[in-house]
Design a protein around this motif. Structure first.
Motif, PDB file in Angstrom:
ATOM      1  N   ASP A   1       9.015  -0.978  -1.191  1.00 46.10           N
ATOM      2  CA  ASP A   1       7.917  -1.687  -1.853  1.00 46.10           C
ATOM      3  C   ASP A   1       6.699  -1.633  -0.939  1.00 46.10           C
ATOM      4  O   ASP A   1       6.688  -0.884   0.053  1.00 46.10           O
ATOM      5  CB  ASP A   1       8.313  -3.120  -2.228  1.00 46.10           C
ATOM      6  CG  ASP A   1       8.589  -4.011  -1.028  1.00 46.10           C
ATOM      7  OD1 ASP A   1       8.301  -3.579   0.121  1.00 46.10           O
ATOM      8  OD2 ASP A   1       9.080  -5.130  -1.234  1.00 46.10           O
ATOM      9  N   ALA A   2       5.684  -2.402  -1.269  1.00 47.39           N
ATOM     10  CA  ALA A   2       4.420  -2.314  -0.538  1.00 47.39           C
ATOM     11  C   ALA A   2       4.580  -2.668   0.936  1.00 47.39           C
ATOM     12  O   ALA A   2       3.755  -2.311   1.768  1.00 47.39           O
ATOM     13  CB  ALA A   2       3.384  -3.232  -1.190  1.00 47.39           C
TER      14      ALA A   2
ATOM     15  N   CYS B   1      -6.196   2.910  -8.960  1.00 48.36           N
ATOM     16  CA  CYS B   1      -4.892   2.880  -9.621  1.00 48.36           C
ATOM     17  C   CYS B   1      -4.812   3.995 -10.653  1.00 48.36           C
ATOM     18  O   CYS B   1      -5.808   4.657 -10.949  1.00 48.36           O
ATOM     19  CB  CYS B   1      -4.666   1.531 -10.310  1.00 48.36           C
ATOM     20  SG  CYS B   1      -5.792   1.217 -11.676  1.00 48.36           S
TER      21      CYS B   1
ATOM     22  N   ARG C   1       1.805   6.319  -1.513  1.00 52.82           N
ATOM     23  CA  ARG C   1       0.490   6.213  -2.144  1.00 52.82           C
ATOM     24  C   ARG C   1       0.627   6.264  -3.671  1.00 52.82           C
ATOM     25  O   ARG C   1      -0.046   5.520  -4.389  1.00 52.82           O
ATOM     26  CB  ARG C   1      -0.407   7.352  -1.641  1.00 52.82           C
ATOM     27  CG  ARG C   1      -1.777   7.415  -2.283  1.00 52.82           C
ATOM     28  CD  ARG C   1      -2.743   6.347  -1.772  1.00 52.82           C
ATOM     29  NE  ARG C   1      -4.025   6.451  -2.465  1.00 52.82           N
ATOM     30  CZ  ARG C   1      -4.597   5.447  -3.137  1.00 52.82           C
ATOM     31  NH1 ARG C   1      -4.020   4.261  -3.208  1.00 52.82           N
ATOM     32  NH2 ARG C   1      -5.754   5.625  -3.737  1.00 52.82           N
TER      33      ARG C   1
ATOM     34  N   GLU D   1       1.789   2.954  -4.761  1.00 52.09           N
ATOM     35  CA  GLU D   1       0.719   1.959  -4.663  1.00 52.09           C
ATOM     36  C   GLU D   1      -0.202   2.038  -5.895  1.00 52.09           C
ATOM     37  O   GLU D   1      -0.660   1.029  -6.426  1.00 52.09           O
ATOM     38  CB  GLU D   1      -0.091   2.205  -3.384  1.00 52.09           C
ATOM     39  CG  GLU D   1      -1.161   1.150  -3.158  1.00 52.09           C
ATOM     40  CD  GLU D   1      -2.140   1.527  -2.057  1.00 52.09           C
ATOM     41  OE1 GLU D   1      -2.137   2.693  -1.624  1.00 52.09           O
ATOM     42  OE2 GLU D   1      -2.918   0.650  -1.664  1.00 52.09           O
TER      43      GLU D   1
ATOM     44  N   GLN E   1       1.523   0.206  -8.629  1.00 43.13           N
ATOM     45  CA  GLN E   1       1.987  -1.171  -8.376  1.00 43.13           C
ATOM     46  C   GLN E   1       0.830  -2.021  -7.844  1.00 43.13           C
ATOM     47  O   GLN E   1       0.080  -2.610  -8.616  1.00 43.13           O
ATOM     48  CB  GLN E   1       3.168  -1.128  -7.383  1.00 43.13           C
ATOM     49  CG  GLN E   1       4.379  -0.360  -7.914  1.00 43.13           C
ATOM     50  CD  GLN E   1       5.432  -0.068  -6.854  1.00 43.13           C
ATOM     51  OE1 GLN E   1       5.168  -0.131  -5.654  1.00 43.13           O
ATOM     52  NE2 GLN E   1       6.633   0.264  -7.293  1.00 43.13           N
ATOM     53  N   GLY E   2       0.681  -2.057  -6.543  1.00 44.27           N
ATOM     54  CA  GLY E   2      -0.333  -2.929  -5.942  1.00 44.27           C
ATOM     55  C   GLY E   2      -1.751  -2.585  -6.369  1.00 44.27           C
ATOM     56  O   GLY E   2      -2.591  -3.484  -6.532  1.00 44.27           O
ATOM     57  N   GLY E   3      -2.012  -1.295  -6.565  1.00 45.15           N
ATOM     58  CA  GLY E   3      -3.362  -0.886  -6.969  1.00 45.15           C
ATOM     59  C   GLY E   3      -3.750  -1.506  -8.303  1.00 45.15           C
ATOM     60  O   GLY E   3      -4.862  -2.031  -8.468  1.00 45.15           O
TER      61      GLY E   3
ATOM     62  N   GLU F   1       0.601  -9.109  -5.723  1.00 47.53           N
ATOM     63  CA  GLU F   1       1.159  -7.803  -5.345  1.00 47.53           C
ATOM     64  C   GLU F   1       2.646  -7.754  -5.689  1.00 47.53           C
ATOM     65  O   GLU F   1       3.412  -8.629  -5.271  1.00 47.53           O
ATOM     66  CB  GLU F   1       0.971  -7.619  -3.833  1.00 47.53           C
ATOM     67  CG  GLU F   1       1.717  -6.444  -3.240  1.00 47.53           C
ATOM     68  CD  GLU F   1       0.786  -5.327  -2.821  1.00 47.53           C
ATOM     69  OE1 GLU F   1      -0.350  -5.628  -2.426  1.00 47.53           O
ATOM     70  OE2 GLU F   1       1.200  -4.157  -2.911  1.00 47.53           O
TER      71      GLU F   1
ATOM     72  N   THR G   1       6.399  -6.982  -5.237  1.00 45.88           N
ATOM     73  CA  THR G   1       7.289  -6.600  -4.128  1.00 45.88           C
ATOM     74  C   THR G   1       8.726  -6.880  -4.546  1.00 45.88           C
ATOM     75  O   THR G   1       8.974  -7.392  -5.641  1.00 45.88           O
ATOM     76  CB  THR G   1       7.025  -7.427  -2.848  1.00 45.88           C
ATOM     77  OG1 THR G   1       7.440  -8.781  -3.084  1.00 45.88           O
ATOM     78  CG2 THR G   1       5.553  -7.393  -2.446  1.00 45.88           C
TER      79      THR G   1
END
Lengths: 446, 322
Positions: free
Chosen positions: A34-35, A320, A368, A371, A374-376, A385, A387
């Motif tokens: 995960d992140a 994203c 990347r 990301e 997900q987080g982006g 975020e 996780t």
């Protein structure tokens, strides 16, 4: 793949939300990423709709053999068309959210260009309620920026937000009136909602059906120049800077457009942007086959544009991915190049496509790519975020990075069973997607 | 079919199954088609202008866009070889807005034709149709993309009217006018360069994108005098008046002044240069009215040659490949 620990019949249907308690579930032997990083191989325990922890003991109501698979937070998609209400011949919530889960997505933001338009709080509330009962991906509707997408009057943003809307956009129809765009941004800013823009200048785009350039001139198809995009991105970013509203530029397709976004980002303007899987992998050369499946807006650009977008992804300019999953009926796509509608279905192949063409090709790190999914997306939307930490929502995708399989549109869960990538051998297929601790997709039983 | 059999019409290598554009055709195959056209032209000089070459075949004309001359020319070419003809006019309101191209074709195809002659306002539509039928497809004009039989009859007219240049080597063709929107221009560029000629395209920038000059053998100019100078053939393209409304052109008067093909400008061309026009003409707009009637004008011969060239196309696709 699933083996209920109590020995009852293997489940092939997702659990439906509400009445039944979420089973305590263990994903055995998955590599957890995960992140926060690559945590190595562990048992991931889920309970009560949340991540419970790793390598715990006790009884599991559901055992999932995840050996050889990668477990990571289910993907988020800020840009899908689920065609509901009113265009269910193209897609409905059941098919669209099942398709999303099959693509590894746990949450999707649906666009408002439906019939009727999602400009009424009652429609938003109805969409949320319908989707929750399906037990597939979570639905977070976007609402229209202008009433009826007519570009004339502001919608009731606060009421729409209260009903569940998470984004304001006229996506599909560019907002021509700069004054309306300004007032929408000013009004929405205090609500904290993100405004997403479909940035194309219709007067410059004219009747263009593909990117204007050497290929369009050779093929004799009406062209849509990259400048129609870059000019409107400039307007939308300038209004974002002027008003301080959070503006998200959807589906940036051209080098010129991306350079404008970069220029504004460098000045600290409150703008974010997304790119689509198709603009990262296909070019206008695809038009030589004259199959309107690849007719999208904004159009597929040149190889130079694709290279620039990929570079922008690597450099972190792109916040994203947005699939812009835009299903249509086969009959609509069997029209001629001028009359076929814009949009293609891609949510079920988005990850394998990008994993194969970008990560395995050495163009992008897996971290990347994750990301961007997900987080982006979470940062664009203002969400936490995602996780695999204890207490996080149990929205998890299990990815099989090893098995190569060809794209088979006949097996799509989307109603749009065609694809420009038909027959392409890809790796990175989602094996299973869990949403709120329940199985929303299981390839072994799909 | 006895003496009328165009024995010269068998190309050295197998030609494509369809005529969508000229991309898949070699210069040798095109010249073989012209040789067949010579035989067909001879048929058209007889008292009885009919041979049994395509007896038993059915040719369907599928026009999704209005056209009189092209359709008549194809129907004449089919009937002169004793083929049956069925016609489907899908222009205007007869095709409901929602019907897919595939559904329209499937309906017609249920009536069984061996070959379809297709005109469509969208580029690529004839190519799409090849996916849904076993019949051969002849493109009679698709959007701005291609009009291969027009280019064939234009080149054939040059070959039969300009002695000494039948091989096309060293030939300079000037095409003047609305090149951007012209399928005739695109197909002529493709064909004449394939045959060894060079093509000069001329028009205002709004009607002549730079990208069209990227093909080998093609040059662009925005000055008509430069395009015409020393040319062996000068082709004027029809100027659609809606180009003015679309903001692509200023007044008709200015266009006439700057881009009209007229007698004064033709003095700069090769002394035996041909004046060509794919029709229908706007006299005294893109072409000076009196020039169209001048001995250098082969406009009527182009129309006349349409029949034998299209006879050769139908014959080659239906019989030549068997």
């Amino acid at each position: 793949m699933t083996r209920p620990a109590n020995g009852s019949e293997a489940m092939s249907e997702p659990h439906h939300g509400g009445d039944r308690p979420t089973p305590r579930t263990v994903l055995r032997g998955a590599r957890l990423i995960d992140a926060r990083g690559d945590h190595g191989v562990h048992d991931l325990w889920l309970a009560g709709g949340s991540v419970e922890g790793v390598d715990l003991g006790g009884d599991a109501e559901l055992e999932i053999d995840a050996r050889g698979l990668l477990a990571t937070p289910a993907f988020l998609d800020p840009h899908v068309h689920l065609r509901t209400p009113g265009q269910e011949e193209k897609e409905d919530l059941a098919s669209g959210l099942a398709a999303a889960a099959a693509g590894g997505f746990g949450t999707v933001v649906s666009m408002a260009n439906t019939d009727p338009v999602v400009d009424d709080p009652a429609i938003v509330a109805d969409l949320v309620a319908q989707a929750a009962a399906l037990g597939r991906a979570r639905l977070r509707p976007a609402a229209a920026l202008s009433l009826g997408l007519k570009g004339e009057r502001l919608a009731d943003y606060a009421a729409l937000q209260a009903a569940g809307a998470v984004m304001i956009t006229d996506d599909g129809i560019p907002v021509v009136d700069s004054h309306l765009q300004r007032r929408a941004c000013e009004y929405v800013r205090e609500l904290g909602l993100v405004i997403q823009t479909h940035s194309e200048d219709p007067s410059l785009r004219q009747g263009g059906v593909m990117h204007e350039g050497a290929v369009s001139h050779e093929l004799g198809l009406p062209g849509n120049p990259a400048e129609a995009e870059s000019i409107m991105i400039f307007r939308d970013c300038e209004v974002a800077r002027m008003t301080g509203a959070r503006v998200h530029i959807a589906h940036v397709s051209s080098e010129r457009g991306m350079r404008v976004v970069e220029w504004f980002k460098a000045q600290g303007a409150p703008v974010t942007c997304e790119v689509t899987p198709h603009h990262l992998t296909l070019t206008d050369e695809a038009w030589r086959a004259f199959d309107p499946v690849i007719k999208v807006a904004p159009p597929l650009r040149t190889a130079d544009d694709v290279a620039y977008l990929r570079d922008a992804v690597r450099r972190g300019v792109v916040d994203c991915l947005g699939s812009d999953h835009a299903p249509h009926t086969r009959a609509e796509k069997d029209r001629d190049a001028l009359r076929a509608p814009f949009g293609l279905p891609n949510i079920e192949v988005a990850f394998p496509l990008l994993y194969t063409d970008l990560v395995l090709a050495g163009d992008l790190d897996l971290a990347r790519l994750l990301e961007l999914l997900q987080g982006g997306v979470a940062r664009v939307m203002g969400w936490p975020e995602p996780t695999l930490a204890a207490g996080a929502p149990a929205d998890v995708v299990l990815l099989d990075l090893d098995t190569e399989a060809a794209v088979d549109p006949a097996g799509f869960l989307s109603k749009a069973k065609f694809s420009p990538w038909e027959g392409r051998a890809l790796r990175g297929w989602p094996s299973m997607t869990l949403v709120a601790g329940r199985v929303a997709f299981d390839r072994a039983h799909a | 079919m006895g003496a009328a059999t165009p024995a010269a019409g068998s190309p050295p290598t197998k030609h494509p199954r369809h005529l969508l554009d000229l991309a898949g055709w070699t210069a040798e195959q095109v010249h073989a088609l012209f040789d067949t056209s010579d035989v067909m032209a001879q048929v058209m000089t007889r008292t009885i202008k009919k041979v049994p070459a395509l007896q038993g075949f059915t040719v369907g004309t599928l026009f999704f866009e209005d056209s009189t001359r092209t359709r008549l020319s194809f129907e004449r070419a089919a009937r002169a070889q004793s083929a049956d003809v069925i016609s489907f006019a899908a222009g205007g309101s007869s095709v409901s807005k929602g019907e897919s191209l595939k559904d329209t074709l499937k309906t017609i195809d249920a009536m069984k034709s061996d070959l379809y002659v297709v005109r469509h306002p969208a580029a690529g539509a004839p190519l799409q149709l090849t996916r849904w039928t076993d019949a051969a497809i002849v493109n009679a004009g698709d959007g701005r993309r291609a009009h291969p039989t027009q280019a064939l009859l234009d080149a054939y007219t040059f070959r039969t009217s300009f002695p000494g240049y039948a091989g096309f080597e060293g030939v300079e063709l000037a095409i003047v006018g609305d090149v951007a929107h012209s399928r005739v221009a695109r197909s002529n560029v493709e064909l004449w360069t394939k045959l060894g000629a060079r093509v000069r395209l001329c028009g205002p920038r709004t009607l002549l994108p730079d990208e069209l000059g990227e093909r080998p053998g093609v040059t662009l100019t925005h000055r008509v005098e430069e395009a015409v100078e020393g040319a062996h053939a000068v082709m004027a393209l029809r100027l659609q008046t809606e180009r003015m409304a679309g903001g692509l052109l200023p007044s008709l008067a200015e266009v006439r002044e700057r881009y009209q093909v007229n007698r004064a400008r033709m003095r700069l061309a090769h002394p035996d240069a041909l004046v060509m026009h794919p029709g229908p003409m706007n006299r005294d707009v893109e072409i000076e009215g009196v020039l169209a009637d001048d001995p250098r004008s082969v406009v009527e011969r182009q129309v006349a040659n349409g029949v034998p060239v299209r006879m050769a196309v139908l014959y080659t696709l239906l019989v030549g490949s068997r």
